[in-house]
Design a protein around this motif. Structure first.
Motif, PDB file in Angstrom:
ATOM      1  N   THR A   1       0.843  -1.202   0.000  1.00  0.00           N
ATOM      2  CA  THR A   1       0.000   0.000   0.000  1.00  0.00           C
ATOM      3  C   THR A   1       0.873   1.245   0.000  1.00  0.00           C
ATOM      4  O   THR A   1       1.952   1.264   0.606  1.00  0.00           O
ATOM      5  N   ASP A   2       0.411   2.287  -0.655  1.00  0.00           N
ATOM      6  CA  ASP A   2       0.980   3.633  -0.630  1.00  0.00           C
ATOM      7  C   ASP A   2       2.509   3.665  -0.463  1.00  0.00           C
ATOM      8  O   ASP A   2       3.023   4.109   0.571  1.00  0.00           O
TER       9      ASP A   2
ATOM     10  N   TRP B   1     -10.156   1.946   1.133  1.00  0.00           N
ATOM     11  CA  TRP B   1     -10.265   0.626   0.503  1.00  0.00           C
ATOM     12  C   TRP B   1     -10.927  -0.365   1.437  1.00  0.00           C
ATOM     13  O   TRP B   1     -10.618  -0.393   2.629  1.00  0.00           O
TER      14      TRP B   1
ATOM     15  N   THR C   1      -5.834   2.228  -8.048  1.00  0.00           N
ATOM     16  CA  THR C   1      -5.834   3.544  -7.414  1.00  0.00           C
ATOM     17  C   THR C   1      -7.098   4.333  -7.761  1.00  0.00           C
ATOM     18  O   THR C   1      -8.089   3.746  -8.217  1.00  0.00           O
TER      19      THR C   1
ATOM     20  N   LEU D   1      -1.476  -0.897  -4.117  1.00  0.00           N
ATOM     21  CA  LEU D   1      -2.764  -0.274  -3.851  1.00  0.00           C
ATOM     22  C   LEU D   1      -2.461   1.153  -3.395  1.00  0.00           C
ATOM     23  O   LEU D   1      -1.860   1.351  -2.340  1.00  0.00           O
TER      24      LEU D   1
ATOM     25  N   SER E   1      -3.773   4.908  -2.455  1.00  0.00           N
ATOM     26  CA  SER E   1      -4.984   5.639  -2.046  1.00  0.00           C
ATOM     27  C   SER E   1      -5.138   6.944  -2.813  1.00  0.00           C
ATOM     28  O   SER E   1      -6.243   7.357  -3.122  1.00  0.00           O
TER      29      SER E   1
END
Ligand SMILES: [Zn+2]
Length: 342
Positions: A74-75, A212, A138, A113, A115
């Motif tokens: 993530t990110d 998410w 995204t 993933l 955000s």
């Protein structure tokens, strides 16, 4: 309505980095090891079973979700203390911490993933290094930015999801079983509603963000989807009325784990705190009450100097609300393990 799928095959993984071959052919460096050098990723075999999963906290909103044979990042933000990010016109920030692991030391991955498209979530080094074919899920806004023809090297495998749109990731495991991850975009608002939001829409300073819902589960021969664990990741949102749509969408289904982006990020900066654009500790506890997850893990709370609401504020609020037993505090480099129900 059937959910579109993005098939992932951990056996033929797309390399995360453009220059991954260099890593294998690099000569041994005789330079002294920098004190900021982070250790290699700890052994991930503990999550090899199809019902075991874990979240490994790297720093900021960067986490590594391992489930079955799949790994989702993530990110991605791998800057170090002292590095700067540009967050919009006239807004920059300095990193205060180091990531638990360096970008080059990550294990093989399947998906990013993201955000939203902000440098503390997708920094320039990441943007320069990531393979253009690597899959990224995204916001439609970030997709437009990452795939723009005006970019020297546009990304080629980006999937944009609007609020409540889903993408299913079917996974064939080595042992012949099939697992699946379903990702659904959840509402988020990075700018408070009102006149500032109108100005922001015009100048595009703060990008739109998704939260998410990440559902881990199983399919039978690739058909159907049985959810065995639900994770909600807040994204860089404020506590806004739109978030009430999340429990409505869930219709009584339980969130097992919430990753909440805190920090009370305030721009243009700590010396001129005018506008808060992420939740502080007080709002974080309000969100816990709204979403009612079994376990909450706070992330994104002290990595940049624009984050002015530290973990202590959140802790105090959690205790006041009698929710201390429902929060797990992960240090950077620590892992939360859980079982996905069969
Ligand atoms: Zn952020």
């Amino acid at each position: 309505m059937t959910t579109p799928t993005l098939p992932l095959n951990p056996n033929i993984r797309i390399p995360l980095l453009k220059n991954f071959t260099h890593l294998h052919s690099a000569p041994t460096l005789d330079l002294p090891i920098k004190s900021t050098k982070t250790p290699p990723f700890p052994d991930a075999t503990t999550t090899a079973s199809s019902s075991k999963a874990s979240i490994y906290f790297i720093g900021t909103a960067t986490t590594l979700l391992s489930y079955s044979s799949i790994r989702i990042l993530t990110d991605p933000n791998f800057l170090h203390a002292g590095d700067h990010v540009h967050l919009g016109p006239g807004v920059s920030s300095t990193r205060q911490t180091n990531p638990a692991i360096d970008l080059e030391a990550l294990p093989p991955l399947d998906l990013i993933l993201l955000s939203h498209y902000h440098e503390d979530h997708f920094d320039r080094k990441v943007e320069d290094s990531v393979n253009r074919q690597f899959p990224i899920v995204t916001t439609p806004h970030a997709k437009a930015c990452l795939t723009a023809d005006t970019k020297q090297e546009p990304f080629r495998n980006v999937h944009g999801l609007d609020f409540f749109q889903s993408l299913q990731l079917p996974i064939k495991n080595d042992d012949g079983t099939t697992s699946a991850v379903k990702v659904t975009a959840m509402p988020g608002k990075h700018v408070p509603p009102g006149p500032l939001s109108v100005v922001n829409d015009l100048i595009g300073a703060v990008p739109p963000t998704n939260g998410w819902l990440v559902e881990l589960g199983h399919t039978k021969d690739g058909e159907g989807f049985q959810v065995g664990y639900r994770i909600y990741i807040s994204g860089d949102t404020l506590m806004v009325p739109e978030l009430k749509q999340i429990p409505e969408y869930l219709a009584g289904e339980k969130i097992d784990l919430m990753l909440v982006h805190l920090g009370g990020t305030t721009i243009p900066g700590p010396h001129l705190p005018l506008l808060m654009v992420t939740m502080d500790g007080v709002q974080g506890v309000e969100l816990m009450k709204l979403v009612d997850p079994d376990i909450t893990v706070p992330i994104h709370y002290d990595d940049y100097d624009v984050m002015i609401s530290g973990l202590d504020v959140f802790k105090k609020e959690v205790e006041k609300a009698g929710l201390a037993g429902r929060v797990v505090y992960l240090g950077r480099g620590e892992r939360y393990e859980f079982d996905v129900r069969e």
